[in-house]
Design an enzyme around this catalytic site. Structure first.
Site, mmCIF file in Angstrom:
data_model
loop_
_atom_site.group_PDB
_atom_site.id
_atom_site.type_symbol
_atom_site.label_atom_id
_atom_site.label_comp_id
_atom_site.label_asym_id
_atom_site.label_seq_id
_atom_site.Cartn_x
_atom_site.Cartn_y
_atom_site.Cartn_z
ATOM 1 N N HIS A 139 4.951 -17.391 37.465
ATOM 2 C CA HIS A 139 5.603 -17.590 38.762
ATOM 3 C C HIS A 139 6.864 -18.449 38.645
ATOM 4 C CE1 HIS A 139 5.816 -17.722 43.102
ATOM 5 N NE2 HIS A 139 6.097 -19.001 42.987
ATOM 6 N N VAL A 148 1.280 -21.610 37.492
ATOM 7 C CA VAL A 148 2.282 -21.124 36.539
ATOM 8 C C VAL A 148 2.092 -19.646 36.224
ATOM 9 C CG1 VAL A 148 2.675 -23.332 35.375
ATOM 10 C CG2 VAL A 148 0.948 -21.759 34.471
ATOM 11 N N GLU A 149 1.054 -19.043 36.770
ATOM 12 C CA GLU A 149 0.861 -17.611 36.508
ATOM 13 C C GLU A 149 1.141 -16.810 37.777
ATOM 14 O OE1 GLU A 149 -2.746 -17.075 34.189
ATOM 15 O OE2 GLU A 149 -1.805 -18.100 32.499
ATOM 16 N N MET A 150 0.108 -16.537 38.612
ATOM 17 C CA MET A 150 0.349 -15.697 39.787
ATOM 18 C C MET A 150 0.477 -16.496 41.076
ATOM 19 S SD MET A 150 -2.225 -12.703 38.500
ATOM 20 C CE MET A 150 -1.487 -11.119 38.821
#
Ligand code: HEC
Ligand code: HEC
Length: 346
Positions: free
Chosen positions: A93, A135-137
């Site tokens: 993200h 930090v991902e979705m």
């Protein structure tokens, strides 16, 4: 009775020892590794049906699982790139760089637990992590469920995949559907699998020598079973700590999961299946050439300095672990409606 058992065991060990003469590389390998089974693994409490697999595939490819509507599971675990992303560490993200390398999802169903530190017990538990990780979705379960409920095309698919449930569009069911889809992402038919099934010619002479070195030098202590790894937890640096450029000091691995001093810098041994095409290596993704990774393992885990020739042979053997890649047709995803929450771009 007990003495008889011991005597029997001794005879058996003798017979096996003879049968496994040092030269019988195939015989020894058969006792340690297993080919990828032809049939998808049955999952505890989550039976696979064609409807559930199909839904799981759609969710896997649907970027609306992320708050930005840009990042799907496939972004970091690209099924066309051996289930990985060819990045040192994952980019998620807002273009944020995560702390660890994205492991391949291919054959992950055969790992003892999920993540580099094994903190998720299975694929369903695992799938909930990245959806929520900032930090991902960067999504919230409530927002994801609201998004999916606002997409009319998803309702009948969830009903078909989870028949008899009154309100089947749930975060749990998202994870379950993705899990059964992921269990289909396996790579049978590698040259090594054909070798294990008795076809000696499936490996070249160099690959077979590499296999013998893999057994004799002790790699096999941590990389065995169906996945040639993924079976247990070991310190990264049993004999010699790798430098901080390969093993960053801030990531203490399993220590963060168990809070036990002995688990400092302990990681799950990764599967070595498809390793030749899932560069870069290690949880830090700092090593790009497989042969270099093999040499790091020699010094860090075994306290030996592998010659270039031996490392080359082992690397050739690892190449024989590349299996038939799953051919996945990209699904057509159902469109938004007016009530679908707008993407968040920051
Ligand atoms: C931004 C990139 C990114 C996205 C998006 C992402 N992952 Fe991952 N995935 C990773 C990273 C990085 C790890 C390793 C994290 C760790 O070990 O702490 C991982 C680990 C995994 C693993 C564990 C594999 C193993 O061998 O331990 C599986 C399975 C997986 N992800 C599936 C998924 C699924 C399913 C989705 C979608 C719901 C998803 N991932 C979304 C980056 C990503
Ligand atoms: C004591 C256990 C142990 C031994 C012995 C061992 N490994 Fe490993 N191996 C691991 C662990 C743990 C990792 C993950 C390290 C990390 O990134 O934190 C790993 C990682 C790897 C990787 C990187 C895979 C990837 O996808 O990033 C390769 C390649 C590898 N090992 C090959 C070998 C070879 C070849 C040998 C023998 C020369 C060997 N290993 C010996 C435990 C071991």
């Amino acid at each position: 009775m007990e003495r008889k058992a011991i005597a029997c065991a001794a005879v058996l060990a003798l017979v096996v020892g003879v049968a496994w003469g040092k030269d019988d590389v195939m015989g020894r390998a058969k006792g340690i590794f297993k080919p990828i089974p032809g049939k998808a693994k049955a999952l505890k409490g989550n039976p696979a049906t064609p409807a559930k697999v199909e839904l799981g595939k759609m969710l896997y490819f649907d970027p609306r699982l992320s708050s930005s509507h840009l990042i799907s599971c496939n972004t970091c675990h690209n099924v066309g790139l051996a289930g990985a992303d060819l990045q040192e560490t994952a980019i998620g993200h807002g273009w944020q760089k995560g702390p660890r390398n994205s492991p391949t999802v291919l054959n992950a169903v055969y790992n003892i637990a999920q993540f580099w530190d094994g903190r998720a017990e299975d694929l369903a538990a695992q799938a909930k992590g990245p959806v929520q990780a900032s930090v991902e979705m960067n999504n919230k379960p409530e927002n994801l469920v609201a998004t999916l409920k606002s997409i009319p095309g998803y309702q009948p698919l969830f009903r078909k995949a989870f028949p008899g449930e009154k309100d089947p569009v749930t975060f749990d069911n998202v994870a379950k559907a993705i899990e059964v889809f992921e269990a289909t992402l396996v790579t049978p038919g590698a040259p090594f699998d054909r070798y294990l099934s008795g076809n000696r010619k499936a490996l070249t002479a160099t690959e077979e020598k590499g296999l013998a070195l893999f057994l004799d030098k002790g790699c096999v202590a941590c990389h065995s079973g169906i996945n040639v790894g993924g079976t247990g937890y070991f310190p990264f640096g049993v004999k010699e700590s790798p430098g901080p450029e390969i093993r960053p000091e801030g990531d203490t691995g399993r220590f963060k999961v168990t809070n036990t001093a002995a688990d400092k810098y302990v990681f799950r041994s990764p599967s070595l299946r498809n390793a030749a095409i899932t560069m870069p290596y290690f949880h830090s993704g700092k090593v790009w050439a497989l042969k270099d990774a093999v040499k790091v393992m020699g010094s860090a885990q075994l306290g030996i300095s592998l010659t270039d020739d031996d490392a080359g042979k082992i690397t050739a053997f690892l190449g024989s672990l590349t299996g038939k890649q799953p051919k996945v047709m990209h699904p057509v995803l159902p469109p938004n409606s007016d009530t679908t929450p707008r993407p968040l771009t920051n």
